[in-house]
Design a protein around this motif. Structure first.
Motif, PDB file in Angstrom:
ATOM      1  N   UNK A   1       0.815  -1.212   0.000  1.00 43.04           N
ATOM      2  CA  UNK A   1       0.000   0.000   0.000  1.00 43.04           C
ATOM      3  C   UNK A   1       0.851   1.266   0.000  1.00 43.04           C
ATOM      4  N   UNK A   2       2.092   1.153   0.471  1.00 42.58           N
ATOM      5  CA  UNK A   2       2.971   2.324   0.534  1.00 42.58           C
ATOM      6  C   UNK A   2       3.616   2.639  -0.812  1.00 42.58           C
ATOM      7  N   UNK A   3       3.581   1.686  -1.727  1.00 46.35           N
ATOM      8  CA  UNK A   3       4.165   1.905  -3.042  1.00 46.35           C
ATOM      9  C   UNK A   3       5.608   2.354  -2.942  1.00 46.35           C
ATOM     10  N   UNK A   4       5.961   3.364  -3.724  1.00 46.97           N
ATOM     11  CA  UNK A   4       7.340   3.885  -3.713  1.00 46.97           C
ATOM     12  C   UNK A   4       7.487   5.080  -2.770  1.00 46.97           C
ATOM     13  N   UNK A   5       6.409   5.415  -2.048  1.00 47.04           N
ATOM     14  CA  UNK A   5       6.462   6.591  -1.166  1.00 47.04           C
ATOM     15  C   UNK A   5       7.409   6.384   0.006  1.00 47.04           C
ATOM     16  N   UNK A   6       7.522   5.147   0.466  1.00 43.90           N
ATOM     17  CA  UNK A   6       8.429   4.831   1.569  1.00 43.90           C
ATOM     18  C   UNK A   6       9.488   3.883   1.035  1.00 43.90           C
ATOM     19  N   UNK A   7      10.740   4.328   0.883  1.00 43.20           N
ATOM     20  CA  UNK A   7      11.801   3.480   0.325  1.00 43.20           C
ATOM     21  C   UNK A   7      11.951   2.165   1.088  1.00 43.20           C
ATOM     22  N   UNK A   8      12.454   1.158   0.386  1.00 39.38           N
ATOM     23  CA  UNK A   8      12.545  -0.196   0.920  1.00 39.38           C
ATOM     24  C   UNK A   8      13.957  -0.728   0.732  1.00 39.38           C
ATOM     25  N   UNK A   9      14.553  -1.240   1.823  1.00 38.93           N
ATOM     26  CA  UNK A   9      15.896  -1.828   1.777  1.00 38.93           C
ATOM     27  C   UNK A   9      15.828  -3.239   2.361  1.00 38.93           C
ATOM     28  N   UNK A  10      16.358  -4.203   1.640  1.00 37.14           N
ATOM     29  CA  UNK A  10      16.329  -5.588   2.111  1.00 37.14           C
ATOM     30  C   UNK A  10      17.420  -6.393   1.420  1.00 37.14           C
ATOM     31  N   UNK A  11      17.802  -7.519   2.004  1.00 31.53           N
ATOM     32  CA  UNK A  11      18.758  -8.399   1.322  1.00 31.53           C
ATOM     33  C   UNK A  11      18.164  -8.945   0.018  1.00 31.53           C
ATOM     34  N   UNK A  12      19.026  -9.363  -0.868  1.00 34.70           N
ATOM     35  CA  UNK A  12      18.607  -9.943  -2.141  1.00 34.70           C
ATOM     36  C   UNK A  12      18.212 -11.405  -1.898  1.00 34.70           C
ATOM     37  N   UNK A  13      17.030 -11.583  -1.310  1.00 37.96           N
ATOM     38  CA  UNK A  13      16.582 -12.928  -0.937  1.00 37.96           C
ATOM     39  C   UNK A  13      16.439 -13.848  -2.139  1.00 37.96           C
ATOM     40  N   UNK A  14      16.058 -13.298  -3.275  1.00 41.64           N
ATOM     41  CA  UNK A  14      15.867 -14.138  -4.457  1.00 41.64           C
ATOM     42  C   UNK A  14      17.179 -14.780  -4.883  1.00 41.64           C
ATOM     43  N   UNK A  15      18.246 -13.993  -4.897  1.00 39.79           N
ATOM     44  CA  UNK A  15      19.562 -14.550  -5.228  1.00 39.79           C
ATOM     45  C   UNK A  15      19.983 -15.568  -4.176  1.00 39.79           C
ATOM     46  N   UNK A  16      19.738 -15.272  -2.923  1.00 40.66           N
ATOM     47  CA  UNK A  16      20.098 -16.197  -1.845  1.00 40.66           C
ATOM     48  C   UNK A  16      19.381 -17.520  -1.968  1.00 40.66           C
ATOM     49  N   UNK A  17      18.099 -17.471  -2.277  1.00 41.86           N
ATOM     50  CA  UNK A  17      17.320 -18.691  -2.462  1.00 41.86           C
ATOM     51  C   UNK A  17      17.854 -19.507  -3.638  1.00 41.86           C
ATOM     52  N   UNK A  18      18.250 -18.823  -4.703  1.00 45.32           N
ATOM     53  CA  UNK A  18      18.807 -19.520  -5.864  1.00 45.32           C
ATOM     54  C   UNK A  18      20.127 -20.206  -5.517  1.00 45.32           C
ATOM     55  N   UNK A  19      20.995 -19.490  -4.789  1.00 42.44           N
ATOM     56  CA  UNK A  19      22.285 -20.070  -4.394  1.00 42.44           C
ATOM     57  C   UNK A  19      22.086 -21.314  -3.535  1.00 42.44           C
ATOM     58  N   UNK A  20      21.156 -21.215  -2.579  1.00 45.44           N
ATOM     59  CA  UNK A  20      20.929 -22.331  -1.661  1.00 45.44           C
ATOM     60  C   UNK A  20      20.360 -23.545  -2.390  1.00 45.44           C
ATOM     61  N   UNK A  21      19.382 -23.309  -3.262  1.00 46.21           N
ATOM     62  CA  UNK A  21      18.757 -24.428  -3.980  1.00 46.21           C
ATOM     63  C   UNK A  21      19.758 -25.107  -4.910  1.00 46.21           C
ATOM     64  N   UNK A  22      20.553 -24.313  -5.610  1.00 42.93           N
ATOM     65  CA  UNK A  22      21.553 -24.879  -6.505  1.00 42.93           C
ATOM     66  C   UNK A  22      22.599 -25.680  -5.728  1.00 42.93           C
ATOM     67  N   UNK A  23      22.980 -25.185  -4.544  1.00 41.36           N
ATOM     68  CA  UNK A  23      23.948 -25.898  -3.715  1.00 41.36           C
ATOM     69  C   UNK A  23      23.403 -27.268  -3.304  1.00 41.36           C
ATOM     70  N   UNK A  24      22.128 -27.330  -2.927  1.00 42.78           N
ATOM     71  CA  UNK A  24      21.534 -28.616  -2.545  1.00 42.78           C
ATOM     72  C   UNK A  24      21.527 -29.577  -3.729  1.00 42.78           C
ATOM     73  N   UNK A  25      21.245 -29.055  -4.906  1.00 44.03           N
ATOM     74  CA  UNK A  25      21.287 -29.908  -6.102  1.00 44.03           C
ATOM     75  C   UNK A  25      22.706 -30.418  -6.349  1.00 44.03           C
ATOM     76  N   UNK A  26      23.687 -29.531  -6.169  1.00 39.35           N
ATOM     77  CA  UNK A  26      25.082 -29.923  -6.388  1.00 39.35           C
ATOM     78  C   UNK A  26      25.535 -30.975  -5.378  1.00 39.35           C
ATOM     79  N   UNK A  27      24.887 -30.994  -4.227  1.00 46.59           N
ATOM     80  CA  UNK A  27      25.210 -32.009  -3.209  1.00 46.59           C
ATOM     81  C   UNK A  27      24.513 -33.337  -3.497  1.00 46.59           C
ATOM     82  N   UNK A  28      23.757 -33.368  -4.591  1.00 47.35           N
ATOM     83  CA  UNK A  28      23.112 -34.617  -5.002  1.00 47.35           C
ATOM     84  C   UNK A  28      21.680 -34.770  -4.543  1.00 47.35           C
ATOM     85  N   UNK A  29      21.076 -33.734  -3.981  1.00 44.00           N
ATOM     86  CA  UNK A  29      19.700 -33.831  -3.501  1.00 44.00           C
ATOM     87  C   UNK A  29      18.737 -33.958  -4.682  1.00 44.00           C
TER      88      UNK A  29
END
Length: 335
Positions: A154-182
């Motif tokens: 509801x705040x749109x762009x009126x209130x700036x937003x700062x957060x970690x890049x969770x999407x990249x983090x999720x990708x790194x974690x999922x790929x790592x599990x695949x690389x471990x043979x999961x």
């Protein structure tokens, strides 16, 4: 000698908050014309005179930053609050920290109360719910405000937003599990209707889709108790699951504790990754792999942008993502 009327007297006579009176005397355009006239009439009736010089001195010397957090019981937010407070102290600012315990009504009252004490700026990790009310409260407060970790649409762009890049983090974690043979990877924790859950889950879903792997999403509370309760369920109902990406470290640490009692063996039969990389990850048994959000850097970034806004009028970009990295430990590598 009669006591001079104060801004609180005006607020009481007009039936508004102290912050509303303050906005009127400063000439803010955020106050409705009808409200402004009521306040001015109360000022005339009481004989209130605004001392602009004194107000300027108070504003210049206050240096007060509000930090309103949705859940300070979570060590991630506690570590963030401590890092933020220390950085702001180095810059000559004091921090008032408030916990809303995921209660939007308490959140709105807290913000209103803090602003009445003359905040220079506000950092908010919002509770969900009553979003129109919080938008109205922030509009009335009229102080530089930054959202962190969670974003209210509801705040749109009126209130700036700062957060970690969770999407990249999720990708790194999922790929790592695949690389471990999961071969069968579950996403565990998080309430499905919340944007932050969908965000942390998005890259997991995309990565599995790319490999034609069927996802398994087991949503729930973002707590240790939920993670712990899921250990026997994974063993009994989802025995083919060999990898788990958890919504946060609390869920993952709870899962580790449950597995130590019921199995499966973490790091061998089941590989587990959390998100946030709180200090507890290093000391768990086994040590927990996690997506690091670099909490000190995140706190420094939020504080830096808020102070630039306060001191120089430079408003941050509408959205800013801070970098993440995957810290691999025994829970996912088995080593």
């Amino acid at each position: 000698m009669a006591r001079r009327p104060t801004i609180l007297d005006v607020a009481k006579a007009a039936g508004v908050s102290k912050s509303t009176v303050s906005l009127v005397v400063r000439g803010s355009e955020t106050v409705k014309d009808s409200t402004r006239e009521i306040v001015r009439e109360a000022m005339r009736d009481l004989g209130y005179v605004y001392n602009r010089s004194a107000a300027t001195l108070r504003s210049a010397s206050s240096g007060l930053i509000g930090l309103v957090i949705n859940d300070l019981r979570n060590p991630f937010f506690t570590e963030f609050a401590a890092s933020l407070q220390m950085y702001l102290a180095e810059q000559g600012y004091a921090t008032v920290i408030a916990n809303t315990d995921e209660d939007p009504e308490l959140q709105n009252r807290t913000i209103a109360s803090l602003c009445e004490h003359g905040l220079s700026g506000l950092i908010l990790s919002p509770a969900y719910g009553q979003e129109d009310a919080i938008a109205a409260e922030l509009h009335k407060a009229a102080v530089p405000t930054i959202q962190v970790f969670r974003r209210l649409e509801v705040l749109g762009s009126r209130v700036p937003f700062i957060a970690p890049d969770y999407e990249t983090g999720s990708a790194l974690a999922t790929r790592h599990l695949m690389d471990q043979g999961c071969k069968r990877i579950a996403f565990l924790g998080g309430l499905p209707e919340r944007p932050v859950t969908r965000e942390r889950m998005s890259a997991y879903l995309s990565a599995l889709k790319d490999e034609n792997i069927e996802p398994l999403v087991l949503t729930g509370e973002t707590s240790r108790s939920f993670g712990r309760s899921m250990a026997p369920k994974l063993r009994q109902t989802y025995s083919d699951v060999d990898g788990v990406l958890c919504f946060n470290d609390l869920v993952a640490l709870g899962l580790l504790a449950g597995c130590s009692e019921h199995g499966p063996r973490v790091g061998k039969d089941l590989r587990v990754i959390g998100i946030d990389d709180i200090e507890d990850c290093q000391d768990s048994h086994p040590p927990l792999s996690s997506v690091s959000c670099d909490i000190p850097n995140l706190a420094h970034t939020a504080a830096h942008h808020l102070l630039e806004w306060i001191q120089e009028g430079r408003r941050p970009d509408a959205v800013l993502r801070t970098p993440v990295s995957l810290v691999c430990r025994t829970s996912s590598t088995g080593r």
